[in-house]
Structures are given as C-alpha cells and as structure tokens.
Design an enzyme around this catalytic site. Structure first.
Site, PDB file in Angstrom:
ATOM      1  N   ASP A 209      -8.692   6.781   2.389  1.00 22.52           N
ATOM      2  CA  ASP A 209      -9.220   6.408   3.421  1.00 22.52           C
ATOM      3  C   ASP A 209     -10.802   7.169   4.253  1.00 22.52           C
ATOM      4  O   ASP A 209     -10.482   8.331   4.739  1.00 22.52           O
ATOM      5  CB  ASP A 209      -7.670   6.257   4.629  1.00 22.52           C
ATOM      6  CG  ASP A 209      -8.933   6.376   6.065  1.00 22.52           C
ATOM      7  OD1 ASP A 209      -8.895   5.116   6.814  1.00 22.52           O
ATOM      8  OD2 ASP A 209      -9.210   6.484   7.317  1.00 22.52           O
TER       9      ASP A 209
ATOM     10  N   GLY B 172      -7.147  11.327   3.476  1.00 31.57           N
ATOM     11  CA  GLY B 172      -7.922  11.126   4.664  1.00 31.57           C
ATOM     12  C   GLY B 172      -9.702  11.755   4.403  1.00 31.57           C
ATOM     13  O   GLY B 172      -9.035  12.940   3.905  1.00 31.57           O
TER      14      GLY B 172
ATOM     15  N   LYS C 137     -14.100   1.625   6.732  1.00 37.86           N
ATOM     16  CA  LYS C 137     -13.855   1.467   7.981  1.00 37.86           C
ATOM     17  C   LYS C 137     -15.759   0.796   8.836  1.00 37.86           C
ATOM     18  O   LYS C 137     -16.445   1.492   7.981  1.00 37.86           O
ATOM     19  CB  LYS C 137     -13.415   2.561   9.654  1.00 37.86           C
ATOM     20  CG  LYS C 137     -12.552   2.728   8.572  1.00 37.86           C
ATOM     21  CD  LYS C 137     -11.914   3.700  10.337  1.00 37.86           C
ATOM     22  CE  LYS C 137     -10.950   4.569   9.723  1.00 37.86           C
ATOM     23  NZ  LYS C 137     -11.036   5.938   8.850  1.00 37.86           N
TER      24      LYS C 137
ATOM     25  N   HIS D  99     -13.791   0.064  13.411  1.00 37.11           N
ATOM     26  CA  HIS D  99     -13.526   1.239  13.473  1.00 37.11           C
ATOM     27  C   HIS D  99     -12.986   1.820  14.670  1.00 37.11           C
ATOM     28  O   HIS D  99     -12.119   2.527  15.083  1.00 37.11           O
ATOM     29  CB  HIS D  99     -14.644   2.037  13.274  1.00 37.11           C
ATOM     30  CG  HIS D  99     -14.102   3.939  12.311  1.00 37.11           C
ATOM     31  ND1 HIS D  99     -14.858   4.323  12.157  1.00 37.11           N
ATOM     32  CD2 HIS D  99     -13.631   4.601  13.296  1.00 37.11           C
ATOM     33  CE1 HIS D  99     -15.238   5.745  12.147  1.00 37.11           C
ATOM     34  NE2 HIS D  99     -13.800   5.900  13.251  1.00 37.11           N
TER      35      HIS D  99
ATOM     36  N   TYR E 279     -18.246   8.127   8.190  1.00 35.30           N
ATOM     37  CA  TYR E 279     -17.774   9.990   8.199  1.00 35.30           C
ATOM     38  C   TYR E 279     -19.434  10.338   7.213  1.00 35.30           C
ATOM     39  O   TYR E 279     -18.514  11.400   6.464  1.00 35.30           O
ATOM     40  CB  TYR E 279     -16.061   9.428   6.998  1.00 35.30           C
ATOM     41  CG  TYR E 279     -15.703   9.742   7.429  1.00 35.30           C
ATOM     42  CD1 TYR E 279     -15.488   9.420   8.858  1.00 35.30           C
ATOM     43  CD2 TYR E 279     -14.203   9.060   7.497  1.00 35.30           C
ATOM     44  CE1 TYR E 279     -14.193   8.720   9.775  1.00 35.30           C
ATOM     45  CE2 TYR E 279     -13.351   8.427   7.840  1.00 35.30           C
ATOM     46  CZ  TYR E 279     -12.996   8.519   9.515  1.00 35.30           C
ATOM     47  OH  TYR E 279     -11.501   8.847  10.721  1.00 35.30           O
TER      48      TYR E 279
ATOM     49  N   MET F 185       0.824  -0.986  -0.001  1.00 35.35           N
ATOM     50  CA  MET F 185       0.661  -0.007  -0.359  1.00 35.35           C
ATOM     51  C   MET F 185       0.883   1.773   0.229  1.00 35.35           C
ATOM     52  O   MET F 185       2.519   1.690   0.417  1.00 35.35           O
ATOM     53  CB  MET F 185      -1.073  -0.450   0.976  1.00 35.35           C
ATOM     54  CG  MET F 185      -0.829   0.387   2.343  1.00 35.35           C
ATOM     55  SD  MET F 185      -1.161   0.353   3.330  1.00 35.35           S
ATOM     56  CE  MET F 185      -2.329   1.649   3.528  1.00 35.35           C
ATOM     57  N   PRO F 186       0.246   2.769  -0.707  1.00 32.87           N
ATOM     58  CA  PRO F 186       1.439   3.546  -0.576  1.00 32.87           C
ATOM     59  C   PRO F 186       1.401   3.705   0.922  1.00 32.87           C
ATOM     60  O   PRO F 186       0.813   3.970   1.437  1.00 32.87           O
ATOM     61  CB  PRO F 186       0.276   4.795  -1.451  1.00 32.87           C
ATOM     62  CG  PRO F 186      -0.129   4.357  -1.908  1.00 32.87           C
ATOM     63  CD  PRO F 186      -1.011   2.526  -1.003  1.00 32.87           C
ATOM     64  N   ALA F 187       2.638   4.420   1.289  1.00 38.12           N
ATOM     65  CA  ALA F 187       2.951   4.610   2.951  1.00 38.12           C
ATOM     66  C   ALA F 187       1.786   5.961   3.193  1.00 38.12           C
ATOM     67  O   ALA F 187       1.747   6.821   4.343  1.00 38.12           O
ATOM     68  CB  ALA F 187       4.208   5.067   2.336  1.00 38.12           C
ATOM     69  N   LEU F 188       2.286   6.917   2.014  1.00 33.23           N
ATOM     70  CA  LEU F 188       1.569   8.034   2.108  1.00 33.23           C
ATOM     71  C   LEU F 188      -0.550   7.673   1.605  1.00 33.23           C
ATOM     72  O   LEU F 188      -0.091   7.566  -0.062  1.00 33.23           O
ATOM     73  CB  LEU F 188       1.568   8.947   1.287  1.00 33.23           C
ATOM     74  CG  LEU F 188       1.376  10.378   1.472  1.00 33.23           C
ATOM     75  CD1 LEU F 188       1.336  11.464   3.214  1.00 33.23           C
ATOM     76  CD2 LEU F 188       2.123  11.739   0.338  1.00 33.23           C
ATOM     77  N   GLY F 189      -0.753   8.455   2.583  1.00 34.18           N
ATOM     78  CA  GLY F 189      -2.562   8.368   1.857  1.00 34.18           C
ATOM     79  C   GLY F 189      -3.209   9.164   1.912  1.00 34.18           C
ATOM     80  O   GLY F 189      -2.861  10.553   2.739  1.00 34.18           O
TER      81      GLY F 189
HETATM   82  N1  LIG Z   1     -10.163   5.816  12.779  1.00 35.79           N
HETATM   83  C1  LIG Z   1     -10.289   6.931  13.466  1.00 35.79           C
HETATM   84  O1  LIG Z   1     -11.054   6.706  14.389  1.00 35.79           O
HETATM   85  C2  LIG Z   1      -9.677   7.968  13.329  1.00 35.79           C
HETATM   86  C3  LIG Z   1      -9.816   9.375  13.591  1.00 35.79           C
HETATM   87  C4  LIG Z   1      -9.695  10.462  13.317  1.00 35.79           C
HETATM   88  C5  LIG Z   1      -8.824  10.442  12.196  1.00 35.79           C
HETATM   89  N2  LIG Z   1      -9.284   9.807  10.873  1.00 35.79           N
HETATM   90  C6  LIG Z   1      -8.401   9.161  10.066  1.00 35.79           C
HETATM   91  O2  LIG Z   1      -7.116  10.049   9.645  1.00 35.79           O
HETATM   92  C7  LIG Z   1      -7.760  10.962   9.073  1.00 35.79           C
HETATM   93  C8  LIG Z   1      -6.289  12.633   9.444  1.00 35.79           C
HETATM   94  O3  LIG Z   1      -6.886  12.294  10.650  1.00 35.79           O
HETATM   95  P1  LIG Z   1      -7.372  14.072  11.197  1.00 35.79           P
HETATM   96  O4  LIG Z   1      -8.188  14.504  10.233  1.00 35.79           O
HETATM   97  O5  LIG Z   1      -8.082  13.806  11.983  1.00 35.79           O
HETATM   98  O6  LIG Z   1      -6.113  14.569  11.642  1.00 35.79           O
HETATM   99  P2  LIG Z   1      -4.985  15.572  10.488  1.00 35.79           P
HETATM  100  O7  LIG Z   1      -4.956  15.119   9.013  1.00 35.79           O
HETATM  101  O8  LIG Z   1      -3.678  15.598  11.455  1.00 35.79           O
HETATM  102  O9  LIG Z   1      -5.015  16.853  10.537  1.00 35.79           O
HETATM  103  C9  LIG Z   1      -6.019  17.936   8.919  1.00 35.79           C
HETATM  104  C10 LIG Z   1      -6.552  19.060  10.045  1.00 35.79           C
HETATM  105  O10 LIG Z   1      -5.133  19.686   9.731  1.00 35.79           O
HETATM  106  C11 LIG Z   1      -5.533  20.506   8.118  1.00 35.79           C
HETATM  107  N3  LIG Z   1      -4.391  20.916   7.489  1.00 35.79           N
HETATM  108  C12 LIG Z   1      -4.369  19.697   6.660  1.00 35.79           C
HETATM  109  N4  LIG Z   1      -3.042  19.832   5.926  1.00 35.79           N
HETATM  110  C13 LIG Z   1      -2.435  21.194   6.634  1.00 35.79           C
HETATM  111  C14 LIG Z   1      -1.453  21.330   6.503  1.00 35.79           C
HETATM  112  N5  LIG Z   1      -0.825  21.575   5.512  1.00 35.79           N
HETATM  113  N6  LIG Z   1      -1.230  23.202   7.476  1.00 35.79           N
HETATM  114  C15 LIG Z   1      -1.910  22.880   7.665  1.00 35.79           C
HETATM  115  N7  LIG Z   1      -3.489  22.418   8.230  1.00 35.79           N
HETATM  116  C16 LIG Z   1      -3.409  21.848   7.410  1.00 35.79           C
HETATM  117  C17 LIG Z   1      -6.585  20.779   7.969  1.00 35.79           C
HETATM  118  O11 LIG Z   1      -7.536  21.922   7.130  1.00 35.79           O
HETATM  119  P3  LIG Z   1      -8.414  21.990   5.740  1.00 35.79           P
HETATM  120  O12 LIG Z   1      -9.083  20.669   5.623  1.00 35.79           O
HETATM  121  O13 LIG Z   1      -9.223  22.788   6.700  1.00 35.79           O
HETATM  122  O14 LIG Z   1      -7.360  21.970   5.107  1.00 35.79           O
HETATM  123  C18 LIG Z   1      -7.744  19.545   8.623  1.00 35.79           C
HETATM  124  O15 LIG Z   1      -8.232  20.912   9.567  1.00 35.79           O
HETATM  125  C19 LIG Z   1      -8.788  11.136   9.380  1.00 35.79           C
HETATM  126  O16 LIG Z   1      -9.496  11.947   7.880  1.00 35.79           O
HETATM  127  C20 LIG Z   1      -9.133  10.180   9.138  1.00 35.79           C
HETATM  128  O17 LIG Z   1      -9.152   9.385   7.384  1.00 35.79           O
HETATM  129  C21 LIG Z   1      -8.945   8.204  11.464  1.00 35.79           C
END
Ligand SMILES: NC(=O)c1ccc[n+]([C@@H]2O[C@H](COP(=O)([O-])OP(=O)(O)OC[C@H]3O[C@@H](n4cnc5c(N)ncnc54)[C@H](OP(=O)(O)O)[C@@H]3O)[C@@H](O)[C@H]2O)c1
Length: 291
Positions: free
Chosen positions: A43, A18, A73, A106, A48, A12-16
């Site tokens: 992902d 979300g 999930k 999940h 969601y 799988m790609p190392a970078l995906g």
């Molecule tokens: N399994 C679980 O329980 C669980 C829980 C949480 C998340 N996840 C998965 O993990 C993915 C990523 O986690 P996450 O969404 O919680 O957090 P994250 O990817 O660490 O951060 C996302 C936040 O950062 C902002 N952002 C993104 N790139 C940026 C950059 N280069 N500079 C400044 N701000 C930036 C985004 O804003 P904008 O979108 O407004 O640009 C958003 O508010 C999720 O989308 C989901 O697929 C899974």
C-alpha cells in the site's frame, strides 16, 4: 496467506505492507525485504512520494505480476476527472505497472466536493477500462460515503480508515460493511498513537500486553490478529527487518472472543490522524510530480 474477497469478486491478501513515511530512498530496500518475507500486497500513495521505490522493488523481484497486489492513492491536488485519469498515468509509470490492483481516493475533500466526485468518476472509468482491478476510498466518514453512494456507479471496494484499539470508528465500519465495502485499517498497530510522541501508545497498553503474554506473542501481533479476526484488512508499516517479519507472523494463533472483546473495550473515541472534514488547502494543493 488468508485473503479477503472484494465486492467485485477479486481477492486481496488480508495482510499487506504499508509505506507511509518510508523515505523514498529507503523504499525499494524495505519493500524488497517485505516481498522476501512473503507480503504480496503493498500500500503506497502518490502523496508518499515513494511509488517509484515500490516500483523499483517490483521490477527487481522475480515474482509473477499476478502474485502481487499493488494499491496506491490519488492525492487531492489531482482530483477532477481529467486530472485523476492523469494521476493514474503518473502512478502507473512510477510503479512500472500497466494495471493497478486497487486505486483509491486518499481522502474526501469536502471543500472541493464536486472535484472529489469527478475524481471518483475517473476511477470508475479506469475500472471499466480494465486499468485498475478495484477502486475505493480512504478516510470517508459516514456522510461522505452516503453522498458518494448516492451517485456512484461502482460501489467502492474498500474504505481505508484509521482503526486501532484506541480509535475504532464503529459507525464507519458498520456503514462500510452494510454497503459491501471492506474496512482497511490504517495505523493498524496504532502507529499514529506513538510515532508523533504524543504520550499514548497502543504498543504499551497493559490489556494488550497481558493478551500478548498469554499467547507468547507481541503487542503488534495481537493487534494485527484482532483486526484479522474481526474481518478487517491490515497494512502495518515497518522499515525494520525484524518487525517486518514479526508483523507477517500472525497466522499461527487465535484470540478468544473475550480477548477480542477486551481489545474492543479499549476504544477512546479519540482520533490520531487529521479530521477528515478539516480544510487543509496548503496540503491539498501539494503537487504530485510527473513520473
Ligand atoms: N489513508 C491514510 O490516510 C493513511 C494514513 C496513515 C497510514 N496509512 C497507511 O497505513 C500504513 C500503516 O499505518 P502507519 O504507518 O500509520 O502505522 P502502523 O503500521 O500502525 O505503525 C507503524 C509504526 O510502528 C513501528 N512498528 C512497526 N512494526 C512494529 C512492531 N512489530 N513493534 C514495534 N513497532 C513497530 C514502525 O517503526 P519502524 O518502521 O521504524 O520499524 C512505525 O513507527 C501506512 O504505512 C500507510 O500505508 C494510510
């Protein structure tokens, strides 16, 4: 694109990319932009409520199916053997795909543990039937993992857990690695530390800022590089085109061992997301609609 090989030999790609909190009506556009930039792993999750948007972007893309790696999930309300088999049907219809690359639970539901195990058995059936190329879990702590591994026929390929500089879960990561399970970092740039406005932000951390300045990179890029160099798979989320591109551009620089160690030292041990052992019946019972 760097890849990670899972314990069943698939890569799988190392970078995906979300899509948690990406509004359903904005998801197709955001995912299309991510695919245009070069992401190939998406992902999403039933909970969601935006799998159909991911599916619309896939349908509109002219990329070969084999170039994509699609992960989703199963939500807790669909735990149970038959329920989880049906959850696959719902997800596959919304995504417009006959097979999924990675299907994970999940989260553990400790108050519904038998149903959690039955859901995992359904994932094993889907895997044996070739409907999913790999299976896994999310938010499983060491005790949940140990209890699952006691009975599982198929070792999970990934455990998707909260990992960012302020909360690193070393013990869970070690248990995953020891069992051959890839650590997949959610909130990899620490979104959970800032998007709820709770006063701390990995993006504003001075140590990360100094490292970023030394490399002419951003804090987000440094955090993603840190994960990749430590062997974790990452799924940053953004709906902002410039950030979607920024987060993808992390393969042209390398952090030194002392820089990795300085970020390791930022761990506060304070979780941003929900405690995986918490019982949240109202949320757990939230129904997932049919396709
Ligand atoms: N399994 C679980 O329980 C669980 C829980 C949480 C998340 N996840 C998965 O993990 C993915 C990523 O986690 P996450 O969404 O919680 O957090 P994250 O990817 O660490 O951060 C996302 C936040 O950062 C902002 N952002 C993104 N790139 C940026 C950059 N280069 N500079 C400044 N701000 C930036 C985004 O804003 P904008 O979108 O407004 O640009 C958003 O508010 C999720 O989308 C989901 O697929 C899974």
């Amino acid at each position: 694109m760097d890849t990670i090989t899972l314990n069943n030999g698939i890569t799988m790609p190392a970078l995906g990319y979300g899509v948690f909190q990406t509004p359903p009506d904005a998801t197709a556009t955001a995912v299309a932009e991510a695919l245009r930039v070069g992401y190939r792993h998406i992902d999403t999750a039933a909970a969601y409520f935006n799998e159909a948007g991911v599916g619309a972007a896939i349908a509109a893309s002219d990329l070969p199916r084999d170039d994509l790696f699609i992960e989703t999930k199963v939500w807790v309300s669909d735990y149970g053997y038959d329920e989880t088999l049906h959850a696959f049907d719902k997800a596959s219809a919304k995504l417009g795909l006959d097979t999924l690359d990675l299907l994970i639970l999940h989260q553990p539901a400790p108050s519904r543990w038998e149903r959690t195990l039955a859901a995992y058995r359904a994932l094993e059936t889907l895997y044996e039937d070739g409907k999913v190329r790999a299976i896994g879990v999310s938010n499983f702590m060491t005790d949940h993992l140990a209890r699952l591994l006691d009975v599982a026929q198929v070792v999970p390929a990934v455990n998707q857990i909260e990992v960012h500089p302020y909360f690193q879960q070393g013990a869970v990561q070690e248990a995953d690695t020891a069992a051959g399970i890839v650590n997949q970092a959610w909130s990899p740039i620490g979104g959970i530390t800032f998007y709820r406005g709770e006063g701390r932000s990995t993006l504003a951390d001075p140590t990360i800022g100094e490292i970023a300045a030394a490399h002419g990179r951003t804090a987000a890029q440094v955090m993603l590089r840190w994960h990749l160099q430590e062997g974790r798979q990452v799924i940053p989320k953004s709906v902002t085109p410039s950030r979607i591109a920024e987060n993808f551009d992390v393969f042209g620089f390398t952090l030194a061992p002392e820089e990795l160690a300085a970020i390791d030292a930022l761990d506060t041990g304070v979780r941003g997301g929900p405690e995986p052992d918490a019982i949240r019946d109202e949320l757990f019972d939230r129904p997932i609609p049919e396709a």
